[in-house]
Write a protein that holds these residues in place. Structure first.
Motif, PDB file in Angstrom:
ATOM      1  N   LEU A   1       0.878  -1.161   0.000  1.00 46.33           N
ATOM      2  CA  LEU A   1       0.000   0.000   0.000  1.00 46.33           C
ATOM      3  C   LEU A   1       0.916   1.212   0.000  1.00 46.33           C
ATOM      4  CD1 LEU A   1      -2.835   1.351   0.300  1.00 46.33           C
ATOM      5  CD2 LEU A   1      -2.375   1.399   2.754  1.00 46.33           C
ATOM      6  N   CYS A   2       0.832   2.013  -1.041  1.00 44.85           N
ATOM      7  CA  CYS A   2       1.626   3.242  -1.078  1.00 44.85           C
ATOM      8  C   CYS A   2       0.811   4.375  -0.475  1.00 44.85           C
ATOM      9  CB  CYS A   2       2.035   3.575  -2.504  1.00 44.85           C
ATOM     10  SG  CYS A   2       3.308   2.468  -3.109  1.00 44.85           S
ATOM     11  N   PHE A   3       1.476   5.187   0.311  1.00 44.07           N
ATOM     12  CA  PHE A   3       0.855   6.287   1.035  1.00 44.07           C
ATOM     13  C   PHE A   3       1.605   7.555   0.644  1.00 44.07           C
ATOM     14  CE2 PHE A   3       0.444   9.169   4.592  1.00 44.07           C
ATOM     15  CZ  PHE A   3      -0.862   8.995   5.042  1.00 44.07           C
ATOM     16  N   ALA A   4       0.888   8.545   0.123  1.00 43.94           N
ATOM     17  CA  ALA A   4       1.521   9.785  -0.327  1.00 43.94           C
ATOM     18  C   ALA A   4       0.849  10.991   0.309  1.00 43.94           C
ATOM     19  CB  ALA A   4       1.440   9.903  -1.848  1.00 43.94           C
ATOM     20  N   ILE A   5       1.668  11.965   0.660  1.00 45.55           N
ATOM     21  CA  ILE A   5       1.169  13.268   1.094  1.00 45.55           C
ATOM     22  C   ILE A   5       1.557  14.265   0.019  1.00 45.55           C
ATOM     23  CG2 ILE A   5       1.243  15.089   2.822  1.00 45.55           C
ATOM     24  CD1 ILE A   5       2.183  13.024   4.853  1.00 45.55           C
TER      25      ILE A   5
ATOM     26  N   PHE B   1       2.859  21.328  -6.694  1.00 43.74           N
ATOM     27  CA  PHE B   1       2.791  20.742  -5.365  1.00 43.74           C
ATOM     28  C   PHE B   1       4.037  19.908  -5.139  1.00 43.74           C
ATOM     29  CE2 PHE B   1       0.220  17.839  -8.027  1.00 43.74           C
ATOM     30  CZ  PHE B   1       0.864  16.621  -7.817  1.00 43.74           C
ATOM     31  N   SER B   2       4.267  19.592  -3.896  1.00 46.08           N
ATOM     32  CA  SER B   2       5.362  18.708  -3.500  1.00 46.08           C
ATOM     33  C   SER B   2       4.753  17.504  -2.819  1.00 46.08           C
ATOM     34  CB  SER B   2       6.313  19.427  -2.538  1.00 46.08           C
ATOM     35  OG  SER B   2       6.865  20.566  -3.159  1.00 46.08           O
ATOM     36  N   GLY B   3       5.514  16.405  -2.799  1.00 45.72           N
ATOM     37  CA  GLY B   3       4.966  15.213  -2.182  1.00 45.72           C
ATOM     38  C   GLY B   3       6.015  14.276  -1.639  1.00 45.72           C
ATOM     39  N   GLY B   4       5.563  13.442  -0.715  1.00 42.56           N
ATOM     40  CA  GLY B   4       6.371  12.373  -0.159  1.00 42.56           C
ATOM     41  C   GLY B   4       5.603  11.072  -0.270  1.00 42.56           C
ATOM     42  N   VAL B   5       6.283  10.005  -0.709  1.00 43.07           N
ATOM     43  CA  VAL B   5       5.641   8.705  -0.923  1.00 43.07           C
ATOM     44  C   VAL B   5       6.381   7.631  -0.140  1.00 43.07           C
ATOM     45  CG1 VAL B   5       4.966   6.967  -2.631  1.00 43.07           C
ATOM     46  CG2 VAL B   5       4.988   9.392  -3.264  1.00 43.07           C
ATOM     47  N   VAL B   6       5.631   6.837   0.589  1.00 38.81           N
ATOM     48  CA  VAL B   6       6.182   5.695   1.323  1.00 38.81           C
ATOM     49  C   VAL B   6       5.348   4.464   1.001  1.00 38.81           C
ATOM     50  CG1 VAL B   6       7.171   7.089   3.187  1.00 38.81           C
ATOM     51  CG2 VAL B   6       4.823   6.253   3.384  1.00 38.81           C
ATOM     52  N   GLU B   7       5.860   3.308   1.430  1.00 41.75           N
ATOM     53  CA  GLU B   7       5.196   2.052   1.095  1.00 41.75           C
ATOM     54  C   GLU B   7       5.107   1.151   2.313  1.00 41.75           C
ATOM     55  OE1 GLU B   7       6.617  -1.723  -1.469  1.00 41.75           O
ATOM     56  OE2 GLU B   7       6.619   0.177  -2.575  1.00 41.75           O
ATOM     57  N   TYR B   8       3.899   0.605   2.516  1.00 33.06           N
ATOM     58  CA  TYR B   8       3.689  -0.431   3.523  1.00 33.06           C
ATOM     59  C   TYR B   8       4.122  -1.752   2.908  1.00 33.06           C
ATOM     60  CZ  TYR B   8       1.205  -4.035   6.092  1.00 33.06           C
ATOM     61  OH  TYR B   8       0.889  -5.174   6.783  1.00 33.06           O
ATOM     62  N   PRO B   9       4.826  -2.595   3.588  1.00 29.24           N
ATOM     63  CA  PRO B   9       5.210  -2.541   4.998  1.00 29.24           C
ATOM     64  C   PRO B   9       6.613  -1.981   5.242  1.00 29.24           C
ATOM     65  CG  PRO B   9       5.514  -4.771   4.203  1.00 29.24           C
ATOM     66  CD  PRO B   9       4.989  -3.962   3.041  1.00 29.24           C
ATOM     67  N   GLN B  10       7.402  -1.733   4.186  1.00 28.42           N
ATOM     68  CA  GLN B  10       8.798  -1.321   4.368  1.00 28.42           C
ATOM     69  C   GLN B  10       8.971  -0.046   5.189  1.00 28.42           C
ATOM     70  OE1 GLN B  10       7.290  -2.522   1.622  1.00 28.42           O
ATOM     71  NE2 GLN B  10       8.700  -2.379  -0.092  1.00 28.42           N
TER      72      GLN B  10
ATOM     73  N   LEU C   1       9.506  13.237   4.033  1.00 28.69           N
ATOM     74  CA  LEU C   1       9.887  13.334   2.620  1.00 28.69           C
ATOM     75  C   LEU C   1       9.274  14.571   1.969  1.00 28.69           C
ATOM     76  CD1 LEU C   1       9.526   9.572   1.797  1.00 28.69           C
ATOM     77  CD2 LEU C   1      11.661  10.890   1.680  1.00 28.69           C
ATOM     78  N   LEU C   2       8.050  14.891   2.341  1.00 29.25           N
ATOM     79  CA  LEU C   2       7.405  16.097   1.830  1.00 29.25           C
ATOM     80  C   LEU C   2       8.226  17.329   2.192  1.00 29.25           C
ATOM     81  CD1 LEU C   2       5.048  17.855   0.723  1.00 29.25           C
ATOM     82  CD2 LEU C   2       3.976  17.589   2.972  1.00 29.25           C
TER      83      LEU C   2
ATOM     84  N   ALA D   1      12.127  21.674   0.903  1.00 24.50           N
ATOM     85  CA  ALA D   1      13.440  22.270   1.153  1.00 24.50           C
ATOM     86  C   ALA D   1      14.349  22.185  -0.074  1.00 24.50           C
ATOM     87  CB  ALA D   1      14.108  21.589   2.344  1.00 24.50           C
ATOM     88  N   ALA D   2      14.122  21.175  -0.910  1.00 23.31           N
ATOM     89  CA  ALA D   2      14.955  20.982  -2.103  1.00 23.31           C
ATOM     90  C   ALA D   2      14.440  21.762  -3.311  1.00 23.31           C
ATOM     91  CB  ALA D   2      15.046  19.495  -2.436  1.00 23.31           C
ATOM     92  N   GLY D   3      13.485  22.661  -3.091  1.00 23.10           N
ATOM     93  CA  GLY D   3      13.041  23.529  -4.169  1.00 23.10           C
ATOM     94  C   GLY D   3      11.593  23.361  -4.600  1.00 23.10           C
ATOM     95  N   ARG D   4      10.849  22.485  -3.957  1.00 24.47           N
ATOM     96  CA  ARG D   4       9.427  22.271  -4.257  1.00 24.47           C
ATOM     97  C   ARG D   4       9.236  21.629  -5.634  1.00 24.47           C
ATOM     98  NH1 ARG D   4       9.784  27.260  -1.750  1.00 24.47           N
ATOM     99  NH2 ARG D   4       8.667  27.426   0.201  1.00 24.47           N
ATOM    100  N   ASN D   5       7.959  21.449  -6.007  1.00 25.95           N
ATOM    101  CA  ASN D   5       7.599  20.964  -7.334  1.00 25.95           C
ATOM    102  C   ASN D   5       8.227  19.609  -7.650  1.00 25.95           C
ATOM    103  OD1 ASN D   5       6.334  21.106  -9.868  1.00 25.95           O
ATOM    104  ND2 ASN D   5       8.060  22.160 -10.790  1.00 25.95           N
ATOM    105  N   GLN D   6       8.143  18.685  -6.673  1.00 24.01           N
ATOM    106  CA  GLN D   6       8.714  17.361  -6.872  1.00 24.01           C
ATOM    107  C   GLN D   6       8.119  16.349  -5.905  1.00 24.01           C
ATOM    108  OE1 GLN D   6      12.946  17.160  -5.691  1.00 24.01           O
ATOM    109  NE2 GLN D   6      12.645  19.253  -4.923  1.00 24.01           N
ATOM    110  N   ILE D   7       8.267  15.084  -6.263  1.00 22.00           N
ATOM    111  CA  ILE D   7       7.792  13.968  -5.457  1.00 22.00           C
ATOM    112  C   ILE D   7       9.017  13.179  -5.018  1.00 22.00           C
ATOM    113  CG2 ILE D   7       6.370  11.890  -5.400  1.00 22.00           C
ATOM    114  CD1 ILE D   7       4.724  14.424  -5.960  1.00 22.00           C
ATOM    115  N   LEU D   8       9.175  12.982  -3.707  1.00 22.80           N
ATOM    116  CA  LEU D   8      10.290  12.200  -3.181  1.00 22.80           C
ATOM    117  C   LEU D   8       9.764  10.925  -2.535  1.00 22.80           C
ATOM    118  CD1 LEU D   8      12.612  14.865  -1.472  1.00 22.80           C
ATOM    119  CD2 LEU D   8      12.772  13.908  -3.781  1.00 22.80           C
ATOM    120  N   SER D   9      10.553   9.875  -2.621  1.00 19.45           N
ATOM    121  CA  SER D   9      10.190   8.622  -1.957  1.00 19.45           C
ATOM    122  C   SER D   9      11.368   8.158  -1.104  1.00 19.45           C
ATOM    123  CB  SER D   9       9.817   7.548  -2.970  1.00 19.45           C
ATOM    124  OG  SER D   9      10.943   7.175  -3.724  1.00 19.45           O
ATOM    125  N   SER D  10      11.071   7.246  -0.191  1.00 18.71           N
ATOM    126  CA  SER D  10      12.107   6.742   0.691  1.00 18.71           C
ATOM    127  C   SER D  10      13.026   5.787  -0.049  1.00 18.71           C
ATOM    128  CB  SER D  10      11.462   6.023   1.879  1.00 18.71           C
ATOM    129  OG  SER D  10      10.606   5.005   1.423  1.00 18.71           O
TER     130      SER D  10
END
Length: 170
Positions: free
Chosen positions: A40-44, A131-140, A155-156, A161-170
């Motif tokens: 299950l991926c969870f994103a903000i 927008f900016s976002g952070g994505v993580v995954e269950y169960p990792q 991650l968000l 902080a890294a300039g916005r307008n991007q999606i980061l994941s773990s």
């Protein structure tokens, strides 16, 4: 009764589920992911410089930005995905059974499309919003909504902080 339930569960501006209902849906998907031994991926997602949009163009235009992102989210994702306005300009997306890499790819494509959308501000001024976002995954990355939220939120903030307008994941 159905109307009252809808009013309680759905954000009237974005037509996305409200936080409370989404937490229940996300917990249900977590249990299903555990039983099915899947992800299950969870994103903000958080609109960039949203206060500036409201300050420069007014809250009605800010509301239009929020509504438009809600429309894009509903058009982009599956009916079984959890799409919610978490609060303010923050949105949460729950994607059942897909990899983190695919979730990032889909959210990045959404970001590219949304950031090209032209909004009409005061004095007929056209502007764009990202927008900016952070994505993580269950169960990792976490075993419950709270831990997934914390990881995605970190991650968000890194994306902001890294300039916005991007999606980061773990």
């Amino acid at each position: 009764m159905r109307l009252l339930r809808t009013l309680a569960e759905v954000d009237s501006l974005t037509n996305l589920k409200r936080r409370r209902q989404s937490v229940e849906d996300l917990n249900r998907l977590l249990k299903l992911a555990d039983r099915q031994d899947t992800t299950l991926c969870f994103a903000i997602l958080d609109l960039d410089q949203f206060k500036q949009v409201n300050d420069s163009h007014g809250h009605e235009v800010g509301d239009q930005v929020l509504k438009t992102l809600g429309d894009y989210l509903r058009q982009t994702f599956r009916g079984e995905d959890v799409l919610t306005r978490w609060g303010g300009e923050e949105f949460v997306v729950g994607l059942y059974g897909i990899s983190k890499e695919l979730a990032v790819k889909r959210l990045t494509a959404l970001l590219e499309t949304f950031s090209q959308h032209s909004f009409l501000g005061g004095e007929q001024h056209l502007f764009h919003v990202s927008f900016s976002g952070g994505v993580v995954e269950y169960p990792q990355d976490g075993m419950d909504i709270q831990s997934l939220y914390r990881q995605a939120d970190e991650l968000l903030y890194m994306a902001k902080a890294a300039g916005r307008n991007q999606i980061l994941s773990s």
